[in-house]
Design a protein around this motif. Structure first.
Motif, PDB file in Angstrom:
ATOM      1  N   VAL A   1      -2.669 -16.718  -6.859  1.00  0.00           N
ATOM      2  CA  VAL A   1      -3.140 -15.567  -6.576  1.00  0.00           C
ATOM      3  C   VAL A   1      -2.672 -14.444  -7.322  1.00  0.00           C
ATOM      4  N   PRO A   2      -3.386 -13.577  -7.782  1.00  0.00           N
ATOM      5  CA  PRO A   2      -2.905 -12.294  -8.376  1.00  0.00           C
ATOM      6  C   PRO A   2      -2.182 -11.742  -7.368  1.00  0.00           C
ATOM      7  N   ARG A   3      -0.884 -11.307  -7.768  1.00  0.00           N
ATOM      8  CA  ARG A   3       0.144 -10.775  -6.696  1.00  0.00           C
ATOM      9  C   ARG A   3      -0.413  -9.119  -6.096  1.00  0.00           C
TER      10      ARG A   3
ATOM     11  N   TRP B   1      12.023   5.468  -8.135  1.00  0.00           N
ATOM     12  CA  TRP B   1      10.947   5.551  -7.123  1.00  0.00           C
ATOM     13  C   TRP B   1       9.410   5.890  -7.764  1.00  0.00           C
ATOM     14  N   ASN B   2       9.482   6.634  -8.684  1.00  0.00           N
ATOM     15  CA  ASN B   2       8.227   6.912  -9.292  1.00  0.00           C
ATOM     16  C   ASN B   2       7.715   5.899 -10.389  1.00  0.00           C
ATOM     17  N   SER B   3       8.699   5.044 -10.823  1.00  0.00           N
ATOM     18  CA  SER B   3       8.296   3.943 -11.827  1.00  0.00           C
ATOM     19  C   SER B   3       7.696   2.856 -10.983  1.00  0.00           C
ATOM     20  N   VAL B   4       8.170   2.818  -9.508  1.00  0.00           N
ATOM     21  CA  VAL B   4       7.821   1.600  -8.663  1.00  0.00           C
ATOM     22  C   VAL B   4       6.532   2.221  -8.097  1.00  0.00           C
TER      23      VAL B   4
ATOM     24  N   LEU C   1       7.062  -3.038  -9.744  1.00  0.00           N
ATOM     25  CA  LEU C   1       7.111  -4.190  -9.076  1.00  0.00           C
ATOM     26  C   LEU C   1       5.827  -4.866  -8.637  1.00  0.00           C
ATOM     27  N   GLN C   2       4.821  -4.658  -9.319  1.00  0.00           N
ATOM     28  CA  GLN C   2       3.621  -5.255  -9.307  1.00  0.00           C
ATOM     29  C   GLN C   2       3.342  -6.774  -8.987  1.00  0.00           C
ATOM     30  N   ALA C   3       4.474  -7.464  -9.950  1.00  0.00           N
ATOM     31  CA  ALA C   3       4.462  -9.007  -9.895  1.00  0.00           C
ATOM     32  C   ALA C   3       5.041  -9.390  -8.400  1.00  0.00           C
ATOM     33  N   ASN C   4       5.704  -8.495  -7.633  1.00  0.00           N
ATOM     34  CA  ASN C   4       6.163  -8.843  -6.064  1.00  0.00           C
ATOM     35  C   ASN C   4       5.049  -8.460  -5.188  1.00  0.00           C
ATOM     36  N   GLY C   5       3.720  -7.727  -5.786  1.00  0.00           N
ATOM     37  CA  GLY C   5       2.563  -7.442  -4.701  1.00  0.00           C
ATOM     38  C   GLY C   5       2.589  -5.718  -4.474  1.00  0.00           C
ATOM     39  N   MET C   6       3.741  -5.181  -4.807  1.00  0.00           N
ATOM     40  CA  MET C   6       3.655  -3.618  -4.856  1.00  0.00           C
ATOM     41  C   MET C   6       3.159  -3.065  -5.963  1.00  0.00           C
TER      42      MET C   6
END
Ligand code: CA
Length: 695
Positions: free
Chosen positions: A117-119, A651-654, A660-665
């Motif tokens: 499933v795409p995170r 903070w801004n990069s996340v 952290l898109q690979a973690n679902g964020m």
């Protein structure tokens, strides 16, 4: 046994685990009257009683229960599944819709299927990336993936046979529930009513994956062409007149994300329908109308999806009072006759007993403290509402909350004691009308309630006091006499589902990391063992070679955990595993790593009151679902208050760019600007300082 039968047995034993069990394939007759050692559908059998006739483990010997084996789960998210067993193989789902097949006797992995499933789909999940289990039919295993794929797998090797896309994955829908299979049709719904969607249930041919029918639970745009669905006629004839305003622009809600049951004799499929999109009836439907079929139990013909009857628990719902909670069928002695009933303890706090042939209301009694209504009018079947509970003029602290008096965590029924065992919640929650509501398509928390009213009080001491007021119990409910038989007071809300067995036992895992056995007739605790994680799933039991096993998935997560985990008794490092027990089991769990609690001094940030208030509102609207109400953390996902990500550039990069898109964020740049995320950061830092000052 002849020699050729022996050869066939040896061959099938390789594939299916032996001849001692019932033969494959799985069909209606086998699910309906499952052999005592089997568990072939989500609630074990079509009646979803979650009652096992096994009694080798019983109230006399349960103290000898020990761990037989365990299986670690990789994903550190909520584990809500009930494992199924057929032919000696356990099929369990993990977070992110992963299916694992295990040798039920030894725990040896047989195969694993990861739908990958795409995170970033986590953004569309109100309540964690959970999955509650598979369905079995023929020699296939069916799983609903978070992104809307319904996938048929070969039971022998986990290879996909077909995939059906049940919704456009670009819409904010998610599958978390277990499919059911009735008459060769695989039935599946989805969630998403907090985002603004229109709910439906779909039926797919188990052999081919072809869509057989679809039932929409709420009407669409009255000026658009009909859906060409099984629901067309009943929506036009019965439902449409119960809606007002421009609900279709928000989707209307009514997602069918969990409960189903089936009566083969009556040939009726029962589905539980969810809350409105948005929650606030005033906004959704101009404050008028019952809004069918929100918060209803609907009976359908499984072959065609044809409507037969419905019962609406909460007309014009305005509190997220879903009727998606566990639907259970039983035959009960009521009024001198045996009645074929349907039972439900939905979120709204009433325990309902209906005639499942007609939908006639037989009783409705509060099973937890409630204040939104004073009772149910037995003539009309309608709740007698407390008008203030609609929070139009001013906010109100309402019971039950949007978590319900009971949520998805399954109940169980023991026909010998006649009791239903309910994992209950007693949580008040403040609701207030959102006068500034603007629909934000595709985004979370399109609720129409004021998210600042929802927030915890600013004062830390008051928050601690609130925590001690929130309750979660195990209640044994007598559905005939409509009263509590016994209760176990647990450490607080967030406990697991329940299993009842013929051994006069009730099993439940808890928020504070225990797996416990009680006497079914009086609630006396007979045994407990540490699970090293909060348990939200329901246990199940099975038998192989004359030995009874108990299985429960330990894995803290899900809605209450994510949003209000800080108000629960969960602590520790939450080791996620499938745990399997038997009499005399001698296996042990490794010592869990000590939980590292670090509260580093947060970086500097503005303390401008206006900015902090803006940050609080933005946090409550965008971040609450994963990082906890009022930035209090949840023991599942990072506690932002003490995160190294709080440095401005990180903070801004996340938060904006999705590092952290690979973690679902996901990155929020398409929704939020630099000043918005800086305000959220300042608010989170203010919460960190408040916590440090209090401790
Ligand atoms: Ca909901």
């Amino acid at each position: 046994m002849t020699r050729s039968r022996l050869v066939i047995c040896a061959a099938t034993a390789l594939l299916f685990g032996g001849c001692g069990n019932s033969p494959a394939p799985i069909d209606a007759a086998r699910i309906e009257s499952a052999a005592p050692g089997e568990w072939l559908s989500y609630g074990r059998t079509y009646d979803e009683q979650r009652y096992s006739p096994l009694d080798r483990i019983n109230d006399k010997n349960v103290a000898e229960l020990g761990l037989a084996w365990s299986f670690d789960i990789a994903a550190p998210r909520g584990a809500e599944a009930t494992p199924l067993i057929a032919n000696g193989v356990l099929y369990v789902t993990e977070p992110w819709s992963v299916v694992q097949a295990l040798d039920a006797k030894t725990g040896k992995p047989i195969w694993r299927y990861d739908p990958e499933v795409p995170r970033d789909k986590a953004f569309d999940a109100c309540c964690d990336v959970v999955n509650r289990g598979v369905a079995l039919w023929g020699d296939s295993v069916f799983v609903g993936a978070l992104d809307g794929r319904l996938i048929a797998l070969d039971a022998s090797n986990g290879k996909p046979r077909w995939t059906a896309q049940t919704f456009d994955p670009a819409t904010p829908r998610t599958i978390t529930g277990a499919p059911r299979v009735v008459k060769g049709k695989v039935l599946i719904g989805h969630g998403g009513a907090e985002y603004g969607v229109r709910g439906y249930l779909s039926a797919y041919d188990a052999e081919t994956g072809k869509l057989a029918w679809r039932f929409y639970t709420v009407p669409g745009d009255p000026n658009a062409p009909a859906d060409g669905a099984a629901s067309d006629a009943v929506l036009k004839d019965k439902a449409l007149a119960t809606w007002n305003g421009e609900w279709w622009k928000y989707g209307g809600g009514g997602t069918v994300w969990d409960a189903m049951a089936y009566d083969a004799e009556l040939d009726l499929l029962y589905i539980g329908v969810g809350n409105g999109s948005p929650w606030n009836h005033q906004i959704r439907s101009a404050g008028k109308g019952d809004n069918l079929f929100l918060s209803s139990i609907v009976a359908l013909r499984p072959e065609t999806g044809e409507y037969v009857w419905h019962y609406q628990t909460t007309p014009g719902e305005s509190w997220d009072y879903t009727a998606t909670q566990h639907i259970m069928l039983a035959d009960l002695p009521i009024g001198g006759a045996t009645r074929k009933v349907l039972m439900q303890a939905p979120k709204n706090g009433f325990f309902y007993v209906l005639d499942r042939g007609t939908g006639e209301l037989l009783s409705a009694t509060p099973y937890v403290p409630i204040n939104w209504a004073t009772g149910v009018d037995m003539k009309t079947g309608r709740p007698i509402e407390n008008p203030e509970a609609r929070y139009l003029d001013k906010p109100m602290l309402v019971k039950p909350s949007y978590y319900g008096g009971h949520n998805w965590n399954p109940m169980a029924f023991n026909p010998k004691t006649g009791l239903v065992y309910i994992p209950t919640l007693d949580i008040p929650m403040a609701y207030g009308h959102d006068a500034n509501f603007k629909f934000r398509p595709g985004r979370s928390n399109n609720l129409g309630i004021d998210m600042l009213v929802v927030a915890l009080p600013d004062d830390v001491a008051t928050r601690r006091a609130i925590k001690s007021m929130l309750k979660g119990d195990l209640i044994a409910w007598d559905p005939v006499n409509q009263k509590e038989a016994w209760r176990v007071t647990l450490a607080g809300p967030g406990n697991g589902g329940v299993l009842a067995t013929a051994g006069n036992l009730v099993f439940q895992g808890t928020v504070d990391s225990r797996f416990v056995a009680y006497r079914a007739d009086n609630g006396e605790q007979l045994w407990e063992t540490p699970t090293q994680s909060g348990v939200v799933a329901a246990p199940m039991t099975y038998e192989i070679d004359g030995e009874q096993y108990l299985a429960v998935l330990a894995g803290w997560g899900g809605a209450i955990s994510l949003v209000s985990g800080a108000l629960t008794a969960n602590s520790g490092s939450n080791q996620r595993r499938l745990l399997v027990y038997k009499l005399g089991g001698k296996a042990t769990l490794p010592t869990p790593p000590a939980k590292m609690v670090q509260h580093p001094e947060p970086p500097p940030a503005t303390d401008d009151a206006k900015t902090l208030l803006q940050g609080k509102l933005l946090y409550q609207t965008n971040c609450i679902g994963c990082h906890g109400d009022s930035a209090q953390g949840n023991n599942v996902l990072p506690d932002l208050r003490f995160s190294p990500m709080l440095q401005p550039a990180t903070w801004n990069s996340v938060v904006l760019d999705g590092a952290l898109q690979a973690n679902g964020m996901i990155g929020f740049r398409k929704f939020l600007g630099d000043a918005d995320v800086e305000a959220i950061r300042a608010y989170v830092i203010s919460e960190a300082r408040k916590e440090l000052a209090f401790n």
